[in-house]
Design a protein around this motif. Structure first.
Motif, short mmCIF file in Angstrom:
data_model
loop_
_atom_site.label_atom_id
_atom_site.label_comp_id
_atom_site.label_asym_id
_atom_site.label_seq_id
_atom_site.Cartn_x
_atom_site.Cartn_y
_atom_site.Cartn_z
N GLY A 40 -4.96 -3.77 -15.24
CA GLY A 40 -4.09 -3.63 -15.55
C GLY A 40 -3.23 -2.76 -14.88
N ALA A 41 -3.33 -1.92 -13.59
CA ALA A 41 -2.60 -2.08 -13.04
C ALA A 41 -1.43 -2.92 -11.86
N LEU A 42 -2.28 -3.95 -11.35
CA LEU A 42 -1.74 -4.71 -11.28
C LEU A 42 -1.21 -5.58 -11.92
N VAL A 43 -1.14 -5.76 -13.38
CA VAL A 43 -0.69 -6.10 -14.27
C VAL A 43 0.82 -5.90 -14.47
N ALA A 44 0.76 -4.42 -14.73
CA ALA A 44 1.63 -3.65 -14.81
C ALA A 44 2.28 -3.59 -13.36
N ILE A 45 1.69 -3.61 -11.74
CA ILE A 45 3.00 -3.57 -11.00
C ILE A 45 3.22 -5.51 -10.78
N SER A 46 3.33 -6.39 -11.88
CA SER A 46 3.75 -7.44 -11.67
C SER A 46 4.95 -7.32 -13.00
N GLN A 47 4.67 -6.87 -14.05
CA GLN A 47 6.15 -6.20 -14.35
C GLN A 47 7.06 -5.76 -14.01
N GLU A 50 7.31 -4.75 -3.48
CA GLU A 50 7.47 -3.80 -2.37
C GLU A 50 6.25 -3.07 -3.14
N ALA A 51 6.35 -2.67 -4.77
CA ALA A 51 5.23 -2.15 -5.19
C ALA A 51 4.28 -2.85 -5.12
N PHE A 52 3.66 -4.22 -5.05
CA PHE A 52 2.27 -4.45 -4.52
C PHE A 52 2.15 -4.20 -3.76
N LYS A 53 3.19 -4.38 -2.41
CA LYS A 53 2.23 -4.11 -0.75
C LYS A 53 2.28 -2.41 -0.89
N ALA A 54 2.48 -1.90 -1.22
CA ALA A 54 1.63 -0.28 -1.87
C ALA A 54 0.36 0.38 -2.60
N GLY A 55 0.82 -0.04 -3.05
CA GLY A 55 -0.54 0.14 -4.05
C GLY A 55 -1.35 -0.92 -4.49
N GLY A 56 -0.85 -2.84 -4.71
CA GLY A 56 -2.12 -3.75 -4.71
C GLY A 56 -3.70 -3.74 -4.47
N PHE A 57 -3.05 -3.50 -2.66
CA PHE A 57 -4.28 -3.49 -2.43
C PHE A 57 -5.54 -2.88 -2.06
N TRP A 58 -5.44 -1.55 -3.02
CA TRP A 58 -6.38 -0.68 -3.48
C TRP A 58 -6.72 -1.20 -4.95
N PHE A 59 -5.64 -1.67 -5.67
CA PHE A 59 -6.21 -2.01 -6.91
C PHE A 59 -7.28 -3.49 -7.06
N LEU A 60 -6.37 -4.36 -6.14
CA LEU A 60 -7.53 -5.06 -6.05
C LEU A 60 -9.39 -4.98 -5.18
N ALA A 61 -9.75 -4.28 -4.58
CA ALA A 61 -9.57 -3.46 -3.66
C ALA A 61 -11.08 -2.63 -4.58
N GLY A 62 -10.38 -2.19 -5.50
CA GLY A 62 -11.09 -1.23 -6.95
C GLY A 62 -11.65 -2.81 -7.75
N LEU A 63 -10.91 -3.39 -7.59
CA LEU A 63 -12.12 -4.78 -8.54
C LEU A 63 -12.93 -5.21 -7.79
N TRP A 97 -1.03 6.79 -6.47
CA TRP A 97 -0.87 8.08 -5.38
C TRP A 97 0.24 7.21 -3.92
N ARG A 98 -0.30 5.78 -3.70
CA ARG A 98 0.29 5.16 -2.80
C ARG A 98 1.66 4.72 -3.52
N ILE A 99 2.05 4.44 -4.97
CA ILE A 99 2.50 3.90 -5.70
C ILE A 99 3.57 4.90 -5.81
N TYR A 100 3.09 5.93 -5.71
CA TYR A 100 3.75 7.44 -6.32
C TYR A 100 4.93 7.72 -4.96
N GLU A 101 4.17 7.60 -3.38
CA GLU A 101 4.34 8.73 -2.88
C GLU A 101 5.78 7.57 -2.00
N VAL A 102 5.73 5.95 -2.73
CA VAL A 102 7.08 4.46 -2.39
C VAL A 102 8.48 4.99 -2.92
N TYR A 103 7.89 5.80 -4.50
CA TYR A 103 8.52 6.03 -5.83
C TYR A 103 9.07 6.53 -5.29
N ALA A 104 8.49 7.86 -5.64
CA ALA A 104 8.57 9.84 -5.64
C ALA A 104 10.30 9.76 -5.21
#
Length: 152
Positions: A47-54, A61-74, A144-151
């Protein structure tokens, strides 16, 4: 105190039924919990990856920040499910070794009480738990990584 053949048969039948009952409980409970946990882990990380894609223009940019972590989570969630499946197979095989119809009539066929492949059962359960915890942790890291980039 030695049992009469009739007493032995009664005890053996009850033990046999108990082993079958415990195997079924272990299987049903384990499968139900693993199914729920795996579905939750896959839904949250996916769901996080789908949200990033939207996110439109900023999705790259959001995928670069947090996408790897969500893929690793999958991947960790899938590893957790695989280890859980291995654990269930080992556990079922152990119970199947105990469930021997010959024990109903032959005292020498009674199980010795030792759990077959106990170390492998414990290890696979530990791996399933470990990868499940890692998967949940990676959700937090990715968020957290996405929050850091966009906070702001």
């Amino acid at each position: 105190m030695a049992l009469t053949p009739q007493q032995y048969e009664l005890v053996a039948v009850e033990r046999y039924k108990d082993f079958i009952h415990k195997r079924n409980l272990a299987t049903d409970g384990h499968v139900g919990y693993a199914r729920w946990l795996l579905a939750a882990l896959l839904a949250v990380n996916g769901g996080a990856l789908v949200a990033i894609s939207q996110l439109g223009e900023i999705s790259g940019e959001a995928f670069k920040a947090g996408g790897f972590w969500f893929l690793a989570g999958l991947m960790s969630a899938i590893a957790s499910g695989f280890c859980s499946w291995i654990n269930l197979q080992l556990l079922a095989a152990g119970f199947d070794r105990w469930i021997n119809p010959e024990m109903l009539f032959d005292p020498s066929k009674q199980p010795d009480g030792k759990i077959h492949r106990a170390k492998r059962i414990d290890f696979s359960l530990g791996c399933a738990i470990f990868f499940g915890v890692v998967s949940w942790s990676l959700v937090a890291v990715g968020a957290w990584r996405i929050y850091e980039v966009y906070a702001v």
